[in-house]
Design a protein around this motif. Structure first.
Motif, PDB file in Angstrom:
ATOM      1  N   THR A  86      56.984  38.292  63.328  1.00  0.00           N
ATOM      2  CA  THR A  86      56.914  39.608  63.959  1.00  0.00           C
ATOM      3  C   THR A  86      58.202  39.819  64.756  1.00  0.00           C
ATOM      4  O   THR A  86      58.967  38.878  64.985  1.00  0.00           O
ATOM      5  CB  THR A  86      55.701  39.705  64.908  1.00  0.00           C
ATOM      6  OG1 THR A  86      55.869  38.739  65.947  1.00  0.00           O
ATOM      7  CG2 THR A  86      54.395  39.465  64.166  1.00  0.00           C
ATOM      8  N   ASN A 129      52.048  34.265  63.667  1.00  0.00           N
ATOM      9  CA  ASN A 129      51.006  35.044  63.014  1.00  0.00           C
ATOM     10  C   ASN A 129      50.985  34.638  61.545  1.00  0.00           C
ATOM     11  O   ASN A 129      51.761  35.148  60.739  1.00  0.00           O
ATOM     12  CB  ASN A 129      51.293  36.539  63.172  1.00  0.00           C
ATOM     13  CG  ASN A 129      50.209  37.406  62.568  1.00  0.00           C
ATOM     14  OD1 ASN A 129      49.444  36.959  61.724  1.00  0.00           O
ATOM     15  ND2 ASN A 129      50.162  38.645  63.003  1.00  0.00           N
ATOM     16  N   GLY A 176      48.835  35.227  59.303  1.00  0.00           N
ATOM     17  CA  GLY A 176      48.443  36.348  58.442  1.00  0.00           C
ATOM     18  C   GLY A 176      49.645  37.173  58.048  1.00  0.00           C
ATOM     19  O   GLY A 176      49.796  37.567  56.890  1.00  0.00           O
ATOM     20  N   HIS A 177      50.543  37.426  59.008  1.00  0.00           N
ATOM     21  CA  HIS A 177      51.765  38.182  58.730  1.00  0.00           C
ATOM     22  C   HIS A 177      52.633  37.419  57.728  1.00  0.00           C
ATOM     23  O   HIS A 177      53.173  38.007  56.789  1.00  0.00           O
ATOM     24  CB  HIS A 177      52.535  38.437  60.031  1.00  0.00           C
ATOM     25  CG  HIS A 177      53.817  39.182  59.851  1.00  0.00           C
ATOM     26  ND1 HIS A 177      53.846  40.517  59.570  1.00  0.00           N
ATOM     27  CD2 HIS A 177      55.107  38.761  59.908  1.00  0.00           C
ATOM     28  CE1 HIS A 177      55.103  40.902  59.451  1.00  0.00           C
ATOM     29  NE2 HIS A 177      55.885  39.853  59.662  1.00  0.00           N
ATOM     30  N   GLU A 218      51.630  35.261  55.514  1.00  0.00           N
ATOM     31  CA  GLU A 218      50.973  35.299  54.198  1.00  0.00           C
ATOM     32  C   GLU A 218      51.190  36.639  53.511  1.00  0.00           C
ATOM     33  O   GLU A 218      51.426  36.695  52.307  1.00  0.00           O
ATOM     34  CB  GLU A 218      49.476  35.005  54.353  1.00  0.00           C
ATOM     35  CG  GLU A 218      49.181  33.559  54.709  1.00  0.00           C
ATOM     36  CD  GLU A 218      47.730  33.322  55.123  1.00  0.00           C
ATOM     37  OE1 GLU A 218      46.928  34.287  55.125  1.00  0.00           O
ATOM     38  OE2 GLU A 218      47.415  32.169  55.445  1.00  0.00           O
ATOM     39  N   GLN A 219      51.121  37.737  54.276  1.00  0.00           N
ATOM     40  CA  GLN A 219      51.363  39.065  53.708  1.00  0.00           C
ATOM     41  C   GLN A 219      52.797  39.177  53.194  1.00  0.00           C
ATOM     42  O   GLN A 219      53.033  39.695  52.109  1.00  0.00           O
ATOM     43  CB  GLN A 219      51.117  40.158  54.759  1.00  0.00           C
ATOM     44  CG  GLN A 219      49.676  40.361  55.123  1.00  0.00           C
ATOM     45  CD  GLN A 219      49.538  41.316  56.302  1.00  0.00           C
ATOM     46  OE1 GLN A 219      50.514  41.711  56.923  1.00  0.00           O
ATOM     47  NE2 GLN A 219      48.304  41.676  56.622  1.00  0.00           N
ATOM     48  N   THR A 220      53.723  38.669  53.975  1.00  0.00           N
ATOM     49  CA  THR A 220      55.129  38.718  53.579  1.00  0.00           C
ATOM     50  C   THR A 220      55.349  37.885  52.327  1.00  0.00           C
ATOM     51  O   THR A 220      56.070  38.300  51.414  1.00  0.00           O
ATOM     52  CB  THR A 220      56.028  38.214  54.729  1.00  0.00           C
ATOM     53  OG1 THR A 220      55.754  39.012  55.879  1.00  0.00           O
ATOM     54  CG2 THR A 220      57.487  38.296  54.375  1.00  0.00           C
ATOM     55  N   GLU A 221      54.723  36.722  52.271  1.00  0.00           N
ATOM     56  CA  GLU A 221      54.853  35.855  51.098  1.00  0.00           C
ATOM     57  C   GLU A 221      54.259  36.540  49.861  1.00  0.00           C
ATOM     58  O   GLU A 221      54.823  36.469  48.773  1.00  0.00           O
ATOM     59  CB  GLU A 221      54.167  34.507  51.349  1.00  0.00           C
ATOM     60  CG  GLU A 221      54.406  33.477  50.270  1.00  0.00           C
ATOM     61  CD  GLU A 221      55.866  33.108  50.090  1.00  0.00           C
ATOM     62  OE1 GLU A 221      56.243  32.806  48.937  1.00  0.00           O
ATOM     63  OE2 GLU A 221      56.626  33.125  51.062  1.00  0.00           O
ATOM     64  N   ALA A 222      53.136  37.234  50.023  1.00  0.00           N
ATOM     65  CA  ALA A 222      52.519  37.950  48.908  1.00  0.00           C
ATOM     66  C   ALA A 222      53.447  39.056  48.409  1.00  0.00           C
ATOM     67  O   ALA A 222      53.606  39.242  47.193  1.00  0.00           O
ATOM     68  CB  ALA A 222      51.172  38.536  49.330  1.00  0.00           C
ATOM     69  N   ARG A 223      54.084  39.789  49.337  1.00  0.00           N
ATOM     70  CA  ARG A 223      55.039  40.839  48.938  1.00  0.00           C
ATOM     71  C   ARG A 223      56.221  40.234  48.195  1.00  0.00           C
ATOM     72  O   ARG A 223      56.717  40.791  47.217  1.00  0.00           O
ATOM     73  CB  ARG A 223      55.537  41.613  50.162  1.00  0.00           C
ATOM     74  CG  ARG A 223      54.538  42.611  50.706  1.00  0.00           C
ATOM     75  CD  ARG A 223      55.181  43.586  51.681  1.00  0.00           C
ATOM     76  NE  ARG A 223      55.887  42.979  52.784  1.00  0.00           N
ATOM     77  CZ  ARG A 223      55.342  42.683  53.958  1.00  0.00           C
ATOM     78  NH1 ARG A 223      54.077  42.956  54.187  1.00  0.00           N
ATOM     79  NH2 ARG A 223      56.068  42.130  54.908  1.00  0.00           N
ATOM     80  N   LYS A 224      56.667  39.066  48.655  1.00  0.00           N
ATOM     81  CA  LYS A 224      57.790  38.397  48.003  1.00  0.00           C
ATOM     82  C   LYS A 224      57.409  37.980  46.582  1.00  0.00           C
ATOM     83  O   LYS A 224      58.200  38.128  45.649  1.00  0.00           O
ATOM     84  CB  LYS A 224      58.216  37.178  48.819  1.00  0.00           C
ATOM     85  CG  LYS A 224      59.421  36.447  48.262  1.00  0.00           C
ATOM     86  CD  LYS A 224      59.716  35.215  49.099  1.00  0.00           C
ATOM     87  CE  LYS A 224      60.834  34.393  48.548  1.00  0.00           C
ATOM     88  NZ  LYS A 224      60.622  33.879  47.203  1.00  0.00           N
ATOM     89  N   GLU A 225      56.202  37.472  46.401  1.00  0.00           N
ATOM     90  CA  GLU A 225      55.751  37.071  45.074  1.00  0.00           C
ATOM     91  C   GLU A 225      55.700  38.261  44.124  1.00  0.00           C
ATOM     92  O   GLU A 225      56.106  38.161  42.967  1.00  0.00           O
ATOM     93  CB  GLU A 225      54.386  36.394  45.160  1.00  0.00           C
ATOM     94  CG  GLU A 225      54.436  34.994  45.724  1.00  0.00           C
ATOM     95  CD  GLU A 225      53.059  34.359  45.854  1.00  0.00           C
ATOM     96  OE1 GLU A 225      52.117  34.792  45.152  1.00  0.00           O
ATOM     97  OE2 GLU A 225      52.928  33.424  46.659  1.00  0.00           O
TER      98      GLU A 225
END
Length: 164
Positions: free
Chosen positions: A37, A116, A118-119, A121-128
């Motif tokens: 963040t 965070n 969760g943040h 994990e969200q960023t990693e998902a966007r990267k994938e």
């Protein structure tokens, strides 16, 4: 990061002074820091290495000469430290860095940086998702290149030169 129970007290962004801090370098820093963040900037110190490459120039002059470095140092609240890589016997370099970390930590009323997950994990998902899209684009380009090769293979050499 999940191993730091109370969160890290400091984040070091290491920048080598032997090379320019260009737009590509700045983008890489932004992408890495975006995993956290915006609160991370209050806990971040720029650690310049290869201070021996400055010569007679000061680190402040170097920062002023590159907009990317100005941006980075400002984002970190002007917290930075320089290490001279050729002077291994000068233990004060590390001592001073640790003192700056303690000073920054003491100045942060909120305590250590809260990770965070969760943040992240969200960023990693966007990267994938972005990586998969890039892979599809590469595969399409490779397929198109193969098709063009096949098409040109059947055309006599003199016609290829004439059409180009």
């Amino acid at each position: 990061m999940h191993l730091c129970t109370s969160g890290p007290h400091a984040v070091l962004v290491v920048v080598g002074l032997a090379s320019a801090f260009n737009a590509t370098y700045q983008k890489a820093v932004q992408e890495h820091i975006s995993l956290f963040t915006d609160e991370v900037w209050k806990h971040t110190i720029v650690l310049f290495t290869r201070g021996d490459w400055l010569g007679v120039k000061t680190v402040e002059e170097r920062i002023e000469s590159e907009k990317g470095l100005q941006w980075l140092v400002e984002k970190c609240g002007n917290m930075y430290h320089v290490l001279d890589n050729k002077n291994h016997s000068d233990e004060t370099q590390v001592t001073e860095l640790l003192e700056k970390i303690e000073e920054m930590w003491a100045g942060n009323k909120d305590g250590p940086f809260e990770v965070n997950l969760g943040h992240a994990e969200q960023t990693e998902a966007r990267k994938e998702v972005a990586d998969k899209k890039a892979k599809r684009i590469r595969q399409t380009a490779q397929r198109q290149a193969r098709i063009l090769k096949e098409l040109f293979r059947g055309i006599p050499r003199s016609e290829k030169n004439h059409n180009v």
